[in-house]
Design a protein around this motif. Structure first.
Motif, PDB file in Angstrom:
ATOM      1  N   GLY A  99     -13.221  21.003 -56.922  1.00  9.76           N
ATOM      2  CA  GLY A  99     -12.082  20.162 -57.251  1.00  9.76           C
ATOM      3  C   GLY A  99     -12.115  18.834 -56.524  1.00  9.76           C
ATOM      4  N   ALA A 100     -12.222  17.761 -57.287  1.00  2.00           N
ATOM      5  CA  ALA A 100     -12.263  16.417 -56.703  1.00  2.00           C
ATOM      6  C   ALA A 100     -10.861  15.979 -56.292  1.00  2.00           C
ATOM      7  CB  ALA A 100     -12.847  15.433 -57.708  1.00  2.00           C
ATOM      8  N   GLY A 101     -10.811  14.911 -55.504  1.00  3.11           N
ATOM      9  CA  GLY A 101      -9.541  14.283 -55.171  1.00  3.11           C
ATOM     10  C   GLY A 101      -8.788  14.890 -54.021  1.00  3.11           C
ATOM     11  N   ALA A 102      -9.474  15.646 -53.156  1.00  6.26           N
ATOM     12  CA  ALA A 102      -8.820  16.221 -51.978  1.00  6.26           C
ATOM     13  C   ALA A 102      -9.807  16.251 -50.826  1.00  6.26           C
ATOM     14  CB  ALA A 102      -8.300  17.618 -52.272  1.00  6.26           C
ATOM     15  N   SER A 103      -9.292  16.031 -49.624  1.00  2.00           N
ATOM     16  CA  SER A 103     -10.128  16.026 -48.425  1.00  2.00           C
ATOM     17  C   SER A 103     -10.124  17.415 -47.786  1.00  2.00           C
ATOM     18  CB  SER A 103      -9.605  15.004 -47.412  1.00  2.00           C
ATOM     19  OG  SER A 103      -9.524  13.714 -47.985  1.00  2.00           O
ATOM     20  N   SER A 104     -11.280  17.861 -47.290  1.00  6.12           N
ATOM     21  CA  SER A 104     -11.357  19.156 -46.625  1.00  6.12           C
ATOM     22  C   SER A 104     -10.500  19.162 -45.364  1.00  6.12           C
ATOM     23  CB  SER A 104     -12.802  19.482 -46.257  1.00  6.12           C
ATOM     24  OG  SER A 104     -13.548  19.838 -47.407  1.00  6.12           O
ATOM     25  N   PRO A 105      -9.682  20.214 -45.162  1.00 13.18           N
ATOM     26  CA  PRO A 105      -8.818  20.285 -43.972  1.00 13.18           C
ATOM     27  C   PRO A 105      -9.570  20.176 -42.656  1.00 13.18           C
ATOM     28  CG  PRO A 105      -8.112  21.890 -45.602  1.00 13.18           C
ATOM     29  CD  PRO A 105      -9.398  21.310 -46.115  1.00 13.18           C
ATOM     30  N   VAL A 106     -10.830  20.628 -42.601  1.00  8.28           N
ATOM     31  CA  VAL A 106     -11.573  20.580 -41.352  1.00  8.28           C
ATOM     32  C   VAL A 106     -11.763  19.149 -40.850  1.00  8.28           C
ATOM     33  CG1 VAL A 106     -13.905  20.442 -42.333  1.00  8.28           C
ATOM     34  CG2 VAL A 106     -13.541  21.613 -40.141  1.00  8.28           C
ATOM     35  N   THR A 107     -11.631  18.160 -41.733  1.00 12.86           N
ATOM     36  CA  THR A 107     -11.821  16.772 -41.298  1.00 12.86           C
ATOM     37  C   THR A 107     -10.735  16.321 -40.324  1.00 12.86           C
ATOM     38  OG1 THR A 107     -10.694  15.953 -43.288  1.00 12.86           O
ATOM     39  CG2 THR A 107     -13.100  16.098 -43.361  1.00 12.86           C
ATOM     40  N   VAL A 108      -9.578  16.979 -40.338  1.00 18.98           N
ATOM     41  CA  VAL A 108      -8.543  16.663 -39.345  1.00 18.98           C
ATOM     42  C   VAL A 108      -9.053  17.021 -37.949  1.00 18.98           C
ATOM     43  CG1 VAL A 108      -6.194  17.172 -38.564  1.00 18.98           C
ATOM     44  CG2 VAL A 108      -6.687  16.990 -41.018  1.00 18.98           C
ATOM     45  N   TRP A 109      -9.679  18.196 -37.834  1.00 14.79           N
ATOM     46  CA  TRP A 109     -10.261  18.617 -36.557  1.00 14.79           C
ATOM     47  C   TRP A 109     -11.405  17.670 -36.157  1.00 14.79           C
ATOM     48  CZ3 TRP A 109     -14.706  20.055 -34.133  1.00 14.79           C
ATOM     49  CH2 TRP A 109     -14.588  20.790 -32.944  1.00 14.79           C
ATOM     50  N   LEU A 110     -12.214  17.281 -37.108  1.00 15.50           N
ATOM     51  CA  LEU A 110     -13.348  16.403 -36.811  1.00 15.50           C
ATOM     52  C   LEU A 110     -12.891  15.016 -36.366  1.00 15.50           C
ATOM     53  CD1 LEU A 110     -15.608  17.515 -39.778  1.00 15.50           C
ATOM     54  CD2 LEU A 110     -16.123  17.851 -37.344  1.00 15.50           C
ATOM     55  N   ARG A 111     -11.800  14.539 -36.923  1.00 17.24           N
ATOM     56  CA  ARG A 111     -11.253  13.254 -36.456  1.00 17.24           C
ATOM     57  C   ARG A 111     -10.767  13.372 -35.020  1.00 17.24           C
ATOM     58  NH1 ARG A 111      -7.643  13.160 -41.536  1.00 17.24           N
ATOM     59  NH2 ARG A 111      -6.096  12.276 -40.137  1.00 17.24           N
ATOM     60  N   ALA A 112     -10.173  14.503 -34.673  1.00 18.77           N
ATOM     61  CA  ALA A 112      -9.753  14.721 -33.286  1.00 18.77           C
ATOM     62  C   ALA A 112     -10.970  14.783 -32.364  1.00 18.77           C
ATOM     63  CB  ALA A 112      -8.931  15.999 -33.184  1.00 18.77           C
ATOM     64  N   LEU A 113     -12.068  15.377 -32.859  1.00 16.84           N
ATOM     65  CA  LEU A 113     -13.298  15.404 -32.067  1.00 16.84           C
ATOM     66  C   LEU A 113     -13.813  13.993 -31.841  1.00 16.84           C
ATOM     67  CD1 LEU A 113     -15.597  16.996 -30.729  1.00 16.84           C
ATOM     68  CD2 LEU A 113     -16.722  17.084 -32.970  1.00 16.84           C
ATOM     69  N   ALA A 114     -13.724  13.139 -32.843  1.00 17.30           N
ATOM     70  CA  ALA A 114     -14.157  11.749 -32.685  1.00 17.30           C
ATOM     71  C   ALA A 114     -13.328  11.044 -31.613  1.00 17.30           C
ATOM     72  CB  ALA A 114     -14.056  11.013 -34.019  1.00 17.30           C
ATOM     73  N   ARG A 115     -12.022  11.282 -31.614  1.00 18.45           N
ATOM     74  CA  ARG A 115     -11.167  10.674 -30.581  1.00 18.45           C
ATOM     75  C   ARG A 115     -11.584  11.133 -29.192  1.00 18.45           C
ATOM     76  NH1 ARG A 115      -7.225  11.718 -34.477  1.00 18.45           N
ATOM     77  NH2 ARG A 115      -6.487  13.622 -33.448  1.00 18.45           N
ATOM     78  N   LEU A 116     -11.805  12.440 -29.056  1.00 19.70           N
ATOM     79  CA  LEU A 116     -12.226  12.989 -27.765  1.00 19.70           C
ATOM     80  C   LEU A 116     -13.572  12.417 -27.340  1.00 19.70           C
ATOM     81  CD1 LEU A 116     -11.897  15.066 -25.444  1.00 19.70           C
ATOM     82  CD2 LEU A 116     -13.140  16.690 -26.909  1.00 19.70           C
ATOM     83  N   ALA A 117     -14.515  12.366 -28.267  1.00 18.73           N
ATOM     84  CA  ALA A 117     -15.846  11.854 -27.954  1.00 18.73           C
ATOM     85  C   ALA A 117     -15.789  10.403 -27.496  1.00 18.73           C
ATOM     86  CB  ALA A 117     -16.758  12.001 -29.170  1.00 18.73           C
ATOM     87  N   HIS A 118     -14.946   9.616 -28.148  1.00 12.32           N
ATOM     88  CA  HIS A 118     -14.799   8.214 -27.743  1.00 12.32           C
ATOM     89  C   HIS A 118     -14.211   8.107 -26.346  1.00 12.32           C
ATOM     90  CE1 HIS A 118     -13.107   3.950 -28.590  1.00 12.32           C
ATOM     91  NE2 HIS A 118     -14.340   3.881 -28.137  1.00 12.32           N
ATOM     92  N   GLU A 119     -13.216   8.943 -26.050  1.00 17.92           N
ATOM     93  CA  GLU A 119     -12.623   8.950 -24.704  1.00 17.92           C
ATOM     94  C   GLU A 119     -13.656   9.327 -23.650  1.00 17.92           C
ATOM     95  OE1 GLU A 119      -9.440  11.719 -24.974  1.00 17.92           O
ATOM     96  OE2 GLU A 119      -8.226  10.472 -26.324  1.00 17.92           O
ATOM     97  N   GLU A 120     -14.520  10.285 -23.973  1.00 20.69           N
ATOM     98  CA  GLU A 120     -15.497  10.777 -22.999  1.00 20.69           C
ATOM     99  C   GLU A 120     -16.682   9.835 -22.827  1.00 20.69           C
ATOM    100  OE1 GLU A 120     -14.785  15.607 -23.379  1.00 20.69           O
ATOM    101  OE2 GLU A 120     -16.536  14.702 -24.345  1.00 20.69           O
ATOM    102  N   CYS A 121     -17.079   9.155 -23.889  1.00 20.37           N
ATOM    103  CA  CYS A 121     -18.319   8.364 -23.854  1.00 20.37           C
ATOM    104  C   CYS A 121     -18.096   6.858 -23.781  1.00 20.37           C
ATOM    105  CB  CYS A 121     -19.171   8.680 -25.077  1.00 20.37           C
ATOM    106  SG  CYS A 121     -19.688  10.397 -25.174  1.00 20.37           S
TER     107      CYS A 121
END
Length: 272
Positions: A99-121
């Protein structure tokens, strides 16, 4: 001589961290120094081929964050086991396989990982690459302001719509505006004859993002035809994985040039 990429990888040069974000805990394999790059695995999990690519990113001057999203980390599963991983992911609430037109829910977690990674690095921001089942995730992650260098490699979802995009219309519009406002681009890669990521999908990206979408289409003749993991031998019958299984690690090869372009893209946007 045994091909080490067809044998299990113990990932001993990575630090397996239990990271809890957005109420969910996942193992994230980290390695290296420098700005962060999130490497998201293809099906059926963090294989030796995926780990090899992550090491190339690490050796280019980045801190790799490689989250375990499905499968057994470092394994080369047999046909039945790999097919089971695929079927489970298709019905998991974390992913939108159909089904097109929807984002996978796991991307919310991955965006939080990006925030954490930026803070750490530190550094100007974070890079991200998704492959196959996770291919479009790097684009959706651009809803997180720290993500500056998204790479979409052979995005395969949704499985039931060759011209569909695995992202909501609202998210896509927000990201399109951000790309223009911040003068950013999205790099994307596929093989011409890929049956899982067809020309219609790249056309849909181009229609939505304009020249902010930089799509590279490699000829099928550029794909590695040597021995492959069981999952690929049985289920992936066309050239597909640009920087992993179908990459030819030899000078002058188009797939190696694609890898180098991706590493250069991360360096341009993030430093490293």
């Amino acid at each position: 001589m045994t091909d080490i990429l067809l044998e299990p990888d113990l990932l001993t040069d990575f630090d397996p961290r239990q990271i809890t974000l957005e109420g969910a805990t996942k193992v994230v394999h980290t390695a290296g120094k420098g700005p962060a790059v999130i490497v998201m695995t293809e099906m059926p999990g963090i294989s030796p081929h995926v780990a090899r690519f992550a090491r190339w990113v690490r050796d280019a001057g980045f801190t790799v964050y490689m989250p375990s999203l499905f499968g057994k980390d470092g394994a080369v599963p047999g046909e039945d086991e790999a097919a089971g991983v695929f079927r489970h992911a298709c019905v998991s609430a974390e992913f939108r396989a159909f089904g097109a037109g929807a984002s996978s829910p796991v991307t919310v977690w991955l965006r939080a990982l990006a925030r954490l990674a930026h803070e750490e690095c530190g550094g100007p921001g974070v890079g991200a690459i998704g492959m196959c089942f996770t291919g479009n995730f790097a684009l959706t992650m651009m809803l997180e302001p720290s993500v500056l260098a998204p790479v979409v490699s052979q995005p395969s979802l949704p499985l039931d719509d060759p011209g569909g995009l695995e992202i909501s219309a609202g998210d896509l519009a927000t990201i399109s505006k951000r790309l223009e406002a911040e003068d950013l681009t999205v790099m994307a890669y596929r093989f011409a004859g890929d049956s899982y990521c067809r020309a219609e999908r790249f056309a849909a990206y181009a229609a939505a993002l304009g020249d902010r979408f930089v799509g590279r289409v490699l000829p099928d003749a550029a794909a590695n035809t040597g021995p492959k993991p069981p999952f690929f031998e049985k289920f992936v019958t066309t050239p597909h994985s640009v920087v992993t299984v179908h990459l030819i690690d030899e000078a002058g090869q188009p797939t190696l040039a694609a890898r180098d372009e991706i590493l250069g893209f991360f360096t341009q946007r993030l430093g490293g």
